[in-house]
Design a protein around this motif. Structure first.
Motif, mmCIF file in Angstrom:
data_model
loop_
_atom_site.group_PDB
_atom_site.id
_atom_site.type_symbol
_atom_site.label_atom_id
_atom_site.label_comp_id
_atom_site.label_asym_id
_atom_site.label_seq_id
_atom_site.Cartn_x
_atom_site.Cartn_y
_atom_site.Cartn_z
ATOM 1 N N ASP A 1 0.830 -1.205 0.000
ATOM 2 C CA ASP A 1 0.000 0.000 0.000
ATOM 3 C C ASP A 1 0.867 1.258 0.000
ATOM 4 O O ASP A 1 0.567 2.231 -0.693
ATOM 5 C CB ASP A 1 -0.943 0.021 1.205
ATOM 6 C CG ASP A 1 -2.100 -0.961 1.074
ATOM 7 O OD1 ASP A 1 -2.316 -1.502 -0.032
ATOM 8 O OD2 ASP A 1 -2.786 -1.176 2.088
ATOM 9 N N CYS A 2 1.941 1.235 0.763
ATOM 10 C CA CYS A 2 2.869 2.366 0.798
ATOM 11 C C CYS A 2 3.505 2.567 -0.573
ATOM 12 O O CYS A 2 3.588 3.689 -1.087
ATOM 13 C CB CYS A 2 3.930 2.151 1.871
ATOM 14 S SG CYS A 2 5.115 3.511 2.002
ATOM 15 N N GLU A 3 3.942 1.482 -1.173
ATOM 16 C CA GLU A 3 4.558 1.550 -2.491
ATOM 17 C C GLU A 3 3.588 2.143 -3.516
ATOM 18 O O GLU A 3 3.946 3.023 -4.302
ATOM 19 C CB GLU A 3 5.001 0.152 -2.929
ATOM 20 C CG GLU A 3 5.687 0.124 -4.274
ATOM 21 C CD GLU A 3 6.152 -1.269 -4.626
ATOM 22 O OE1 GLU A 3 7.347 -1.427 -4.902
ATOM 23 O OE2 GLU A 3 5.324 -2.211 -4.628
ATOM 24 N N ALA B 1 1.006 4.085 -2.885
ATOM 25 C CA ALA B 1 0.729 5.482 -2.534
ATOM 26 C C ALA B 1 1.844 6.415 -3.001
ATOM 27 O O ALA B 1 1.584 7.527 -3.461
ATOM 28 C CB ALA B 1 0.539 5.605 -1.023
ATOM 29 N N VAL B 2 3.077 5.969 -2.907
ATOM 30 C CA VAL B 2 4.225 6.802 -3.268
ATOM 31 C C VAL B 2 4.470 6.811 -4.780
ATOM 32 O O VAL B 2 5.017 7.769 -5.325
ATOM 33 C CB VAL B 2 5.483 6.318 -2.502
ATOM 34 C CG1 VAL B 2 6.731 7.015 -2.983
ATOM 35 C CG2 VAL B 2 5.299 6.541 -1.002
ATOM 36 N N MET B 3 4.032 5.776 -5.483
ATOM 37 C CA MET B 3 4.340 5.624 -6.900
ATOM 38 C C MET B 3 3.863 6.795 -7.760
ATOM 39 O O MET B 3 4.588 7.264 -8.629
ATOM 40 C CB MET B 3 3.758 4.314 -7.424
ATOM 41 C CG MET B 3 4.264 3.936 -8.795
ATOM 42 S SD MET B 3 6.046 3.647 -8.903
ATOM 43 C CE MET B 3 6.191 2.173 -7.921
ATOM 44 N N ALA B 4 2.653 7.279 -7.549
ATOM 45 C CA ALA B 4 2.131 8.376 -8.376
ATOM 46 C C ALA B 4 2.979 9.632 -8.198
ATOM 47 O O ALA B 4 3.299 10.317 -9.177
ATOM 48 C CB ALA B 4 0.675 8.658 -8.033
ATOM 49 N N ALA B 5 3.349 9.933 -6.966
ATOM 50 C CA ALA B 5 4.188 11.107 -6.718
ATOM 51 C C ALA B 5 5.575 10.911 -7.334
ATOM 52 O O ALA B 5 6.170 11.859 -7.870
ATOM 53 C CB ALA B 5 4.307 11.376 -5.213
ATOM 54 N N PHE B 6 6.083 9.684 -7.289
ATOM 55 C CA PHE B 6 7.367 9.378 -7.898
ATOM 56 C C PHE B 6 7.310 9.614 -9.405
ATOM 57 O O PHE B 6 8.202 10.241 -9.985
ATOM 58 C CB PHE B 6 7.754 7.927 -7.601
ATOM 59 C CG PHE B 6 8.961 7.462 -8.357
ATOM 60 C CD1 PHE B 6 10.225 7.803 -7.938
ATOM 61 C CD2 PHE B 6 8.814 6.686 -9.500
ATOM 62 C CE1 PHE B 6 11.343 7.382 -8.642
ATOM 63 C CE2 PHE B 6 9.919 6.262 -10.210
ATOM 64 C CZ PHE B 6 11.186 6.606 -9.779
ATOM 65 N N HIS B 7 6.256 9.113 -10.049
ATOM 66 C CA HIS B 7 6.106 9.315 -11.495
ATOM 67 C C HIS B 7 6.101 10.802 -11.830
ATOM 68 O O HIS B 7 6.742 11.229 -12.789
ATOM 69 C CB HIS B 7 4.822 8.676 -12.004
ATOM 70 C CG HIS B 7 4.868 7.198 -12.076
ATOM 71 N ND1 HIS B 7 3.739 6.431 -12.143
ATOM 72 C CD2 HIS B 7 5.895 6.318 -12.102
ATOM 73 C CE1 HIS B 7 4.058 5.154 -12.194
ATOM 74 N NE2 HIS B 7 5.363 5.070 -12.165
#
Length: 91
Positions: free
Chosen positions: A19-21, A23-29
């Motif tokens: 879930d953390c991964e 959640a962070v993925m969109a901001a990373f992209h």
């Protein structure tokens, strides 16, 4: 900047790492897209992000606050968003 969602539960739960991964993925992209749009190369952005993340993890480890990776964590790396190798057309 993308809003990062909160954990589904306050306590530890089996899917928390994934879930953390997610959640962070969109901001990373968005970070990658913004950096490439600013003129940085996709490969250099990826390497710098990896270096910064590594340095941060080392700092946390020295503070003994780095959580253990759950044993049920299956890491599969899908494509990390759009292929920027041909520029930003179509985004």
């Amino acid at each position: 900047m993308e809003k990062i969602t909160s954990p589904q539960q306050h306590d530890d739960y089996p899917e928390r790492w994934l879930d953390c991964e997610s959640a962070v993925m969109a901001a990373f992209h968005q970070l990658v897209i913004d950096a490439v749009s600013a003129g940085w190369g996709e490969a250099e952005v990826a390497l710098v992000i990896a270096d910064v993340a590594d340095e941060y993890a080392v700092e946390l480890a020295h503070k003994s606050s780095l959580p253990k990776t759950p044993t049920n964590c299956q890491r599969n790396y899908p494509a990390f968003g759009p292929d920027l190798s041909k520029g930003l057309e179509g985004l």
